[in-house]
Motif scaffolding. Structure first.
Motif, PDB file in Angstrom:
ATOM      1  N   ILE A  12      21.935  96.034  -7.763  1.00 32.13           N
ATOM      2  CA  ILE A  12      21.594  94.886  -7.158  1.00 32.13           C
ATOM      3  C   ILE A  12      23.319  94.569  -6.542  1.00 32.13           C
TER       4      ILE A  12
ATOM      5  N   GLN B 285      26.545  89.414  -8.990  1.00 33.30           N
ATOM      6  CA  GLN B 285      25.853  88.235  -8.107  1.00 33.30           C
ATOM      7  C   GLN B 285      27.136  87.583  -8.109  1.00 33.30           C
TER       8      GLN B 285
ATOM      9  N   ALA C 230      14.004  90.390  -2.092  1.00 34.40           N
ATOM     10  CA  ALA C 230      15.866  90.363  -2.680  1.00 34.40           C
ATOM     11  C   ALA C 230      15.952  88.707  -2.869  1.00 34.40           C
TER      12      ALA C 230
ATOM     13  N   ASP D 160      26.874  93.104 -15.663  1.00 31.19           N
ATOM     14  CA  ASP D 160      26.204  92.352 -14.682  1.00 31.19           C
ATOM     15  C   ASP D 160      27.471  91.592 -15.044  1.00 31.19           C
TER      16      ASP D 160
ATOM     17  N   ALA E 202      14.601  89.826  -6.227  1.00 29.77           N
ATOM     18  CA  ALA E 202      15.577  89.672  -7.419  1.00 29.77           C
ATOM     19  C   ALA E 202      17.158  89.349  -7.380  1.00 29.77           C
ATOM     20  N   ALA E 203      17.408  88.561  -6.284  1.00 29.69           N
ATOM     21  CA  ALA E 203      18.598  87.491  -6.765  1.00 29.69           C
ATOM     22  C   ALA E 203      18.779  86.639  -8.241  1.00 29.69           C
TER      23      ALA E 203
ATOM     24  N   ALA F  82      18.369  88.306 -10.994  1.00 27.38           N
ATOM     25  CA  ALA F  82      19.662  89.180 -11.124  1.00 27.38           C
ATOM     26  C   ALA F  82      20.383  88.328 -11.818  1.00 27.38           C
TER      27      ALA F  82
ATOM     28  N   ASN G 114      24.719  91.176  -4.824  1.00 25.33           N
ATOM     29  CA  ASN G 114      24.250  90.354  -4.058  1.00 25.33           C
ATOM     30  C   ASN G 114      26.022  89.206  -3.499  1.00 25.33           C
TER      31      ASN G 114
ATOM     32  N   LEU H 152      22.429 101.913  -5.327  1.00 23.42           N
ATOM     33  CA  LEU H 152      21.743 100.536  -4.985  1.00 23.42           C
ATOM     34  C   LEU H 152      20.876 100.554  -4.347  1.00 23.42           C
ATOM     35  N   ARG H 153      20.102  98.820  -4.726  1.00 21.47           N
ATOM     36  CA  ARG H 153      18.587  98.928  -4.189  1.00 21.47           C
ATOM     37  C   ARG H 153      18.904  98.222  -3.366  1.00 21.47           C
ATOM     38  N   GLU H 154      19.208  96.924  -3.664  1.00 16.40           N
ATOM     39  CA  GLU H 154      19.230  95.233  -3.531  1.00 16.40           C
ATOM     40  C   GLU H 154      20.388  95.499  -2.854  1.00 16.40           C
TER      41      GLU H 154
ATOM     42  N   THR I 263      24.810  95.115 -11.923  1.00 18.09           N
ATOM     43  CA  THR I 263      24.019  93.915 -11.158  1.00 18.09           C
ATOM     44  C   THR I 263      25.741  93.219 -11.258  1.00 18.09           C
TER      45      THR I 263
END
Length: 181
Positions: free
Chosen positions: A89, A63, A4, A30, A7-8, A11, A91, A115-117, A61
């Motif tokens: 993702i 973020q 995680a 994103d 990935a953050a 991303a 975050n 969604l995966r993360e 994404t």
């Protein structure tokens, strides 16, 4: 680091500045905001979430780490999550999210299959929010990595396990990593 955390960074986290993908509408694929402690930004984040909802089809994404998303913004992001078929993702670490915001995200997860993360580290999520998330995680078909680390509630794990152990649905078979302490 955990998957995680990796990935953050990939991303659009600190130190990473990838070339943003662009949707057919010209909107970025994103949604990345630099850190902000200004609580006045909460309403701006909610408005931006609603703008993104109109173009949610290609959003990959979100973020928003270290921004004052709070519960209101998290509920708006939950609506995006529920409408998205491309979001991979999210975050929202250090975003001042509590149980109400976690429940809004859980509602969105119930309708999402991409969604995966999900990174919700260092917020104010307690037992009720963790229970709602646990129930959504149990049903989610693609979520692989979840971080709830640093939410500093002794009841967090109990709530999470309560939601994850609901007998009314089959267990999640995609979850690889669940970070909660």
């Amino acid at each position: 680091g955990s998957a995680a955390g990796a990935a953050a960074t990939g991303a659009g986290g600190q130190g990473a500045h990838p070339t943003p993908a662009v949707m057919a509408s010209g909107e970025p694929a994103d949604w990345v905001l630099p850190p902000s402690g200004d609580t006045a930004d909460t309403a701006k984040i909610e408005r931006r979430a609603l703008q993104h909802a109109a173009h949610v089809g290609a959003l990959e994404t979100i973020q928003l780490s270290r921004n004052p998303v709070c519960d209101r913004g998290a509920r708006a992001i939950g609506r995006i999550l529920g409408a998205s078929s491309s979001l991979v993702i999210v975050n929202l670490s250090f975003c001042r999210i509590g149980d109400d915001g976690a429940a809004g995200l859980a509602d969105g997860l119930a309708s999402n299959a991409s969604l995966r993360e999900l990174i919700l580290a260092e917020n104010s999520i307690r037992a009720n929010g963790a229970r709602a998330l646990g129930s959504a995680l149990r049903k989610h078909p693609t979520l692989q990595n979840v971080s709830l680390a640093g939410n500093r509630s002794t009841l967090l794990l109990g709530g999470l396990l309560s939601g994850l152990s609901a007998a009314d649905t089959p267990p999640n078979t995609s979850l690889i990593s669940l970070e909660y302490a």
